[in-house]
Write a protein that holds these residues in place. Structure first.
Motif, PDB file in Angstrom:
ATOM      1  N   ARG A  37      19.000   4.069   4.921  1.00  0.00           N
ATOM      2  CA  ARG A  37      18.374   4.678   3.740  1.00  0.00           C
ATOM      3  C   ARG A  37      17.692   3.616   2.867  1.00  0.00           C
ATOM      4  O   ARG A  37      16.606   3.854   2.331  1.00  0.00           O
ATOM      5  N   ILE A  38      18.327   2.464   2.720  1.00  0.00           N
ATOM      6  CA  ILE A  38      17.731   1.396   1.919  1.00  0.00           C
ATOM      7  C   ILE A  38      16.460   0.875   2.586  1.00  0.00           C
ATOM      8  O   ILE A  38      15.453   0.594   1.912  1.00  0.00           O
ATOM      9  N   LEU A  73       7.212  -0.427  -0.802  1.00  0.00           N
ATOM     10  CA  LEU A  73       6.138  -1.353  -0.410  1.00  0.00           C
ATOM     11  C   LEU A  73       4.813  -0.610  -0.265  1.00  0.00           C
ATOM     12  O   LEU A  73       3.770  -1.079  -0.735  1.00  0.00           O
ATOM     13  N   ARG A  74       4.858   0.548   0.374  1.00  0.00           N
ATOM     14  CA  ARG A  74       3.623   1.338   0.524  1.00  0.00           C
ATOM     15  C   ARG A  74       3.063   1.749  -0.833  1.00  0.00           C
ATOM     16  O   ARG A  74       1.842   1.744  -1.052  1.00  0.00           O
ATOM     17  N   ALA A  75       3.958   2.107  -1.760  1.00  0.00           N
ATOM     18  CA  ALA A  75       3.507   2.477  -3.107  1.00  0.00           C
ATOM     19  C   ALA A  75       2.870   1.294  -3.816  1.00  0.00           C
ATOM     20  O   ALA A  75       1.852   1.440  -4.511  1.00  0.00           O
ATOM     21  N   LEU A  76       3.433   0.096  -3.637  1.00  0.00           N
ATOM     22  CA  LEU A  76       2.856  -1.108  -4.255  1.00  0.00           C
ATOM     23  C   LEU A  76       1.496  -1.437  -3.646  1.00  0.00           C
ATOM     24  O   LEU A  76       0.586  -1.892  -4.351  1.00  0.00           O
ATOM     25  N   ILE A  77       1.356  -1.224  -2.346  1.00  0.00           N
ATOM     26  CA  ILE A  77       0.061  -1.456  -1.689  1.00  0.00           C
ATOM     27  C   ILE A  77      -0.980  -0.484  -2.243  1.00  0.00           C
ATOM     28  O   ILE A  77      -2.106  -0.878  -2.567  1.00  0.00           O
ATOM     29  N   GLU A  78      -0.601   0.788  -2.375  1.00  0.00           N
ATOM     30  CA  GLU A  78      -1.531   1.778  -2.929  1.00  0.00           C
ATOM     31  C   GLU A  78      -1.927   1.405  -4.352  1.00  0.00           C
ATOM     32  O   GLU A  78      -3.098   1.494  -4.730  1.00  0.00           O
ATOM     33  N   ARG A  79      -0.935   0.979  -5.147  1.00  0.00           N
ATOM     34  CA  ARG A  79      -1.223   0.587  -6.524  1.00  0.00           C
ATOM     35  C   ARG A  79      -2.215  -0.565  -6.563  1.00  0.00           C
ATOM     36  O   ARG A  79      -3.179  -0.548  -7.348  1.00  0.00           O
ATOM     37  N   GLU A  80      -2.016  -1.545  -5.685  1.00  0.00           N
ATOM     38  CA  GLU A  80      -2.912  -2.705  -5.664  1.00  0.00           C
ATOM     39  C   GLU A  80      -4.319  -2.314  -5.227  1.00  0.00           C
ATOM     40  O   GLU A  80      -5.313  -2.819  -5.776  1.00  0.00           O
ATOM     41  N   LEU A  93      10.622   0.411   2.369  1.00  0.00           N
ATOM     42  CA  LEU A  93       9.319   0.615   3.007  1.00  0.00           C
ATOM     43  C   LEU A  93       8.459   1.542   2.155  1.00  0.00           C
ATOM     44  O   LEU A  93       7.260   1.295   1.975  1.00  0.00           O
ATOM     45  N   SER A  94       9.063   2.595   1.624  1.00  0.00           N
ATOM     46  CA  SER A  94       8.330   3.512   0.752  1.00  0.00           C
ATOM     47  C   SER A  94       7.842   2.794  -0.499  1.00  0.00           C
ATOM     48  O   SER A  94       6.700   2.991  -0.949  1.00  0.00           O
TER      49      SER A  94
END
Length: 332
Positions: free
Chosen positions: A68-69, A77-84, A74-75
């Motif tokens: 779960r962690i 990290l994907r959100a941070l990539i989208e934000r960037e 991973l979720s």
């Protein structure tokens, strides 16, 4: 105009040394991803996912917690990539956020969340390892993301009656209310068998005294005694103080042996004694609500809201996919 080759060489070497120092500093932390020229570190991911991990640790353990962690990180990290991607697109388009907008947002947060005390907010930030400048930068990024989403994902989405009707037909189970019964229960626990086999009488096992007690209660109910009164006196199950009144229940709230009997009864009907692994139930059904399908007129607005959210999510993903297609992204 020419330049001194030796000076240029020295300057280039100096830049390489500086770059080396930067990479060394990042490598201590660890690079989680690169988005064009921006590095996302593992510490950024951990900071993003920390509240979620605390909740997961309360609900899971062992290999399941680890899995779960991993999914949560991973979720994140994907959100941070989208934000960037969004922030870089904002800068590429030449937009700016005036300083006074950030200051106004900051004042509003201090007023509503810290009772107007700026010092309390700063101390709270320090306790979480963040400076006021870092917090302002986060606020700025939040404003950028909100503005870019508003620009690229329309808030007004038109949903046709046909879309609503099709969704209703395809998800009809979602709008079907399960059958219910208004239920009264008496529960008698099984008697505890003797621990020492020598204390057990030889021959066939004697009837369970608890079963005999349940049968006596059932007889008294059939002869007209009040269910609630007997439940208060003898029941060892839920809602004893309420006379065994369970209210309206669905099949999935009951154990299978009880549910199978209860949902075959008619209003006002008593069950026989229902044996289970741990005891004996007596049920009375006061009333019955058959399964009911909510009409489209009752759920139309909810369906429209769901479809608008789905459509906006699709439009956002389409926009983000365009940004991804134009970017260099590498995850480690």
């Amino acid at each position: 105009m020419g330049g001194n080759p030796q000076l240029i060489s020295l300057s280039f070497s100096f830049l390489l040394i500086l770059s080396g120092f930067r990479l060394a500093a990042q490598s201590v932390d660890g690079i989680a991803a690169i988005v064009n020229d921006k590095v996302i570190t593992f510490s950024e991911v951990r900071r993003q996912v920390e509240p979620t991990e605390r909740i997961l640790k309360e609900s899971y353990s062992g290999p399941q917690l680890v899995e779960r962690i991993k999914e949560a990180r991973l979720s994140a990290l994907r959100a941070l990539i989208e934000r960037e991607l969004i922030i870089q697109n904002f800068k590429k388009e030449g937009y700016i956020i005036p300083d006074h907008v950030i200051e106004e947002r900051l004042r509003e947060i201090i007023r509503t969340q810290f009772e107007g005390d700026r010092l309390t907010m700063i101390r709270t930030l320090q306790a979480n390892g963040m400076t006021i400048d870092q917090y302002k930068e986060d606020l700025k990024n939040q404003i950028i993301i909100q503005a870019m989403r508003a620009k690229n994902v329309p808030s007004q989405v038109v949903i046709s009656p046909y879309q609503v009707e099709r969704y209703y037909q395809e998800h009809i189970q979602q709008f079907t209310e399960d059958p219910q019964v208004k239920l009264w229960l008496i529960f008698i626990k099984k008697s505890v068998p003797p621990e020492d086999p020598l204390d057990s009488p030889s021959g066939p096992a004697p009837p369970d005294p608890a079963l005999q007690r349940a049968q006596e209660i059932l007889f008294r109910l059939k002869t007209g005694e009040d269910f609630a009164e007997l439940a208060r006196q003898y029941s060892e199950g839920p809602k004893q103080d309420a006379g065994g009144d369970m209210g309206w229940v669905t099949r999935d709230t009951l154990r299978k042996e009880v549910a199978d009997v209860v949902f075959s009864l008619h209003p006002g009907q008593l069950s026989e004694v229902i044996p289970t692994d741990d005891g004996y139930y007596i049920a009375m059904v006061e009333d019955v609500k058959p399964a009911k399908v909510q009409p489209l007129s009752e759920v139309r607005k909810d369906i429209e809201k769901t479809l608008v959210q789905e459509e906006r999510q699709k439009l956002q993903e389409k926009w983000l996919n365009k940004l991804r297609a134009k970017a260099f992204i590498k995850m480690f």
